[in-house]
Design an enzyme around this catalytic site. Sequence first.
Site, PDB file in Angstrom:
ATOM      1  CG  ASP A  83      -1.984   0.954   1.312  1.00 27.43           C
ATOM      2  OD1 ASP A  83      -2.367   1.478   0.262  1.00 27.43           O
ATOM      3  OD2 ASP A  83      -2.461   1.253   2.439  1.00 27.43           O
ATOM      4  CG  HIS A  84      -0.791   5.168   1.103  1.00 25.43           C
ATOM      5  ND1 HIS A  84      -1.044   6.227   0.270  1.00 25.43           N
ATOM      6  CD2 HIS A  84      -1.970   4.808   1.648  1.00 25.43           C
ATOM      7  CE1 HIS A  84      -2.334   6.506   0.314  1.00 25.43           C
ATOM      8  NE2 HIS A  84      -2.917   5.661   1.128  1.00 25.43           N
ATOM      9  CD  GLU A 145      -3.938   8.841  -2.883  1.00 23.53           C
ATOM     10  OE1 GLU A 145      -4.291   7.719  -2.454  1.00 23.53           O
ATOM     11  OE2 GLU A 145      -3.665   9.799  -2.150  1.00 23.53           O
ATOM     12  N   GLY A 233      -9.193   5.217   2.596  1.00 19.27           N
ATOM     13  CA  GLY A 233      -9.963   5.727   3.737  1.00 19.27           C
ATOM     14  C   GLY A 233     -11.283   4.992   3.848  1.00 19.27           C
TER      15      GLY A 233
END
Length: 308
Positions: A83-84, A145, A233
């Site tokens: 992830d991120h 993103e 989120g």
Amino acid sequence: MRTDRLAKMVRSAAESGILVPAFNVPYLPMVKPIVETLKTHGTYGMLEVARLELFKFEARSLAAVAEEYRKYADPSIVTLHLDHTPVIDEDNLVADWEGLIAEAISLGYDSVMIDGSRLPLAENIEAAAEVVRMAHAEGVVVEAELGAVMGHEAGPLPPYDELFESKKGFTDPDEAREFVQKTGVDWLSVSVGSVHGAISAASRDQTKVAARLDIEHIKKLRAATGVPLVLHGGSGIQQAYVLEAIHNGMAKINIGTDIRQPYERALAAGASVEDAQAAVAETITKIIREVYGLEGSAERLDRVNSEQ
Ligand code: 13P
């Protein structure tokens, strides 16, 4: 390509209105209940870890997460995602994103996320295109993103309703079209109303705002990009909005806070690690069954694939 099936499953999810949940791992013992619960319910999903979970929580290392995942894994149901991986992180510091992405690829992660969302468009495109080159050469799927999904940064957010009404940081559809064309990313994380759960030590146990989503905006982004969209989120968003988003190209949802808080609370109340793991499993079961109706989704997605 080693992850052809993964790319196809998420594309089918976007086309058929089936959600692929991705659960975050801030603490290593959470791996087991995440993977096992997805397997128990035949729910196609992901185990994911973000850089900040290595440094600000206790996921320790990409290797430690991969090793723990392999103890329980059935890759036909649960895949492993990085992830991120920020270029500029939530504290505004430059991160070693190339090192982390290369490490994940060599450890056998099935997909990776580059987060250049704090950069100007041209630099975000440059970083994402570089990750696509690195990852696709090894058959690894890429998420990027565009737009600002806020909440990880320290300090208070503007009032939520103000944020939503102003569409501050929302992904611009024209930029999204250009971004996907120029980078070749497989999935795009977009800003359409959700916010990340807070992670600073002072506020990480707070209840999240019940976020809304701008469905018309999601439709525009899907039409402009044609790729599966990703909702970050994912904890605490009003259910009806997510259910509508799923039918408009939102394919993957990232869920962190909703399972981290029950784990932390159980341990803080003196429970054993096993009981805290059980709290995680219980929450995931609820999300899968009652919130998003994802029981047996692996089989359903396989069926969609075979009909194509
Ligand atoms: P939440 O913690 O708000 O569920 O967000 C998780 C997330 O988006 C991780 O990438």
